[in-house]
Motif scaffolding. Structure first.
Motif, PDB file in Angstrom:
ATOM      1  N   THR A   7     -23.256 -29.514   8.216  1.00  0.00           N
ATOM      2  CA  THR A   7     -24.596 -29.944   8.585  1.00  0.00           C
ATOM      3  C   THR A   7     -24.627 -30.224  10.077  1.00  0.00           C
ATOM      4  OG1 THR A   7     -24.991 -30.919   6.402  1.00  0.00           O
ATOM      5  CG2 THR A   7     -26.401 -31.666   8.198  1.00  0.00           C
TER       6      THR A   7
ATOM      7  N   THR B   6     -29.724 -29.520   9.706  1.00  0.00           N
ATOM      8  CA  THR B   6     -29.609 -28.115   9.320  1.00  0.00           C
ATOM      9  C   THR B   6     -28.299 -27.869   8.582  1.00  0.00           C
ATOM     10  OG1 THR B   6     -30.946 -27.415  11.209  1.00  0.00           O
ATOM     11  CG2 THR B   6     -29.519 -25.758  10.197  1.00  0.00           C
ATOM     12  N   ASP B   7     -28.396 -27.331   7.385  1.00  0.00           N
ATOM     13  CA  ASP B   7     -27.215 -26.989   6.601  1.00  0.00           C
ATOM     14  C   ASP B   7     -26.846 -25.531   6.865  1.00  0.00           C
ATOM     15  OD1 ASP B   7     -27.069 -29.503   5.372  1.00  0.00           O
ATOM     16  OD2 ASP B   7     -28.558 -28.905   3.876  1.00  0.00           O
TER      17      ASP B   7
END
Length: 342
Positions: free
Chosen positions: A36, A40-41
């Motif tokens: 992450t 945002t992954d």
């Protein structure tokens, strides 16, 4: 010779055709790694071939040919928000990852096709991004591996490691804009019904100096619902950014009037961490005056006085806190602090 009945043979043949293949260990086992970045992954799914004594670069992986960057099915990379890969903008989504290796620079390819088997059906017309990277020497590694290096709140380097090579892919995220978009979405859910939700969103924006106009509307919405220490402090910071020093001072005065012991204490520690010892001591002394029955108020004042170099004042307040606190772990900690001062 005995023969099986024709009908039985047909049935057996049909059954064999319908029987799924056996599940057995793979020569190149599947793997997945995730990271992450901000909110945002990033997820990489791939298969891990082994060197197994073979010549890899320019051999098992030929130079000048598009390679699947792994084994078996497409290596895929999934982004939960828009990113930049190698400086090229990519929307959120899942991409097939391919590479075109040479003896020097490599071309990295993110394809809109992510369900293919390897690179055998690769089509450059499906490219979403293409950029060049330079591999670097690395420690020997038998099985291919992906890992995330140099991770920050706004970027990470996705590294392919295999044999004695590392191939770095820089991924960048506009985390501030991602968080602002997330906050807008969250404020359409349950957080919109609490003053803390609006104030928290505004506070994040102010601390990161982003989306300030909307942050002003959010903090005003919070204060319409309830006047809180946090919201008033956030509005004061916004006034500071507009150059309204008098308005900011008035808002901070209002904030202190509604502050709880814990809020004053936390602000004191924040100032202490910034090296503003005298300002922190003013707040710790205020808490001792307003909450004379709180051992924690004396404990915090003692810590502030110790930071100031006032050994006698620190000893006095630590002893006061020790005489009031009942939790044994806190008593042990305060005794340790007293021993340091004595």
């Amino acid at each position: 010779m005995h023969r099986a009945p024709f009908g039985l043979l047909l049935a057996a043949s049909a059954l064999a055709a319908q029987t799924p293949p056996l599940v057995l260990p793979q020569a190149s086992p599947r793997a997945q790694v995730a990271q992450t970045v901000g909110l945002t992954d990033i997820t990489v799914t791939y298969a891990r071939p082994s060197v197994h004594g073979r010549k890899v670069w320019g051999g098992l992986v030929p130079y000048g040919q598009v390679w699947r960057a792994g084994a078996n099915e497409n290596t895929t990379v999934t982004f939960s928000t828009p990113v930049k890969a190698g400086g090229v903008a990519l929307p959120a989504g899942t991409y097939g990852l391919h590479m075109l290796p040479t003896a020097a620079a490599w071309t990295v390819i993110f394809s809109n096709e992510s369900h293919a088997w390897g690179s055998f059906s690769y089509d450059p017309r499906e490219d979403a991004a293409r950029f060049t990277v330079t591999p670097v020497a690395a420690e020997a590694l038998d099985r291919l591996e992906y890992a995330f290096d140099e991770v920050t709140d706004g970027a990470a380097t996705l590294s392919l490691r295999w044999e004695k090579l590392r191939v770095p892919l820089r991924i960048e995220v506009d985390t501030n804009q991602v968080v602002v978009a997330s906050l807008r979405e969250q404020l359409r859910g349950l957080p919109r019904f609490s003053a803390e939700g609006w104030a928290g969103a505004a506070g994040w924006c102010v601390r990161h100096d982003v989306n300030l106009e909307e942050a002003q509307a959010w903090v005003d919405r919070s204060l319409e619902m309830k006047e809180t220490f946090g919201a008033l402090r956030t509005k004061a910071l916004l006034a500071d950014k507009r150059g309204d020093a008098a308005g900011a001072a008035a808002l901070r005065t209002r904030a202190m009037a509604v502050a709880t012991e814990a809020e004053v204490n936390n602000l004191g520690y924040a100032l202490l961490g910034q090296g503003k010892v005298d300002e922190a001591l003013d707040l710790f002394r205020r808490n001792v005056k307003d909450h004379a029955d709180s051992w924690n108020a004396y404990d915090s004042l003692a810590e502030g006085l110790a930071a100031k170099g006032d050994k006698a004042g620190a000893l006095k307040n630590y002893q006061q806190a020790l005489g009031m606190v009942r939790a044994e772990d806190q008593r042990a900690r305060i005794r340790t602090e007293l021993a340091k001062l004595q």
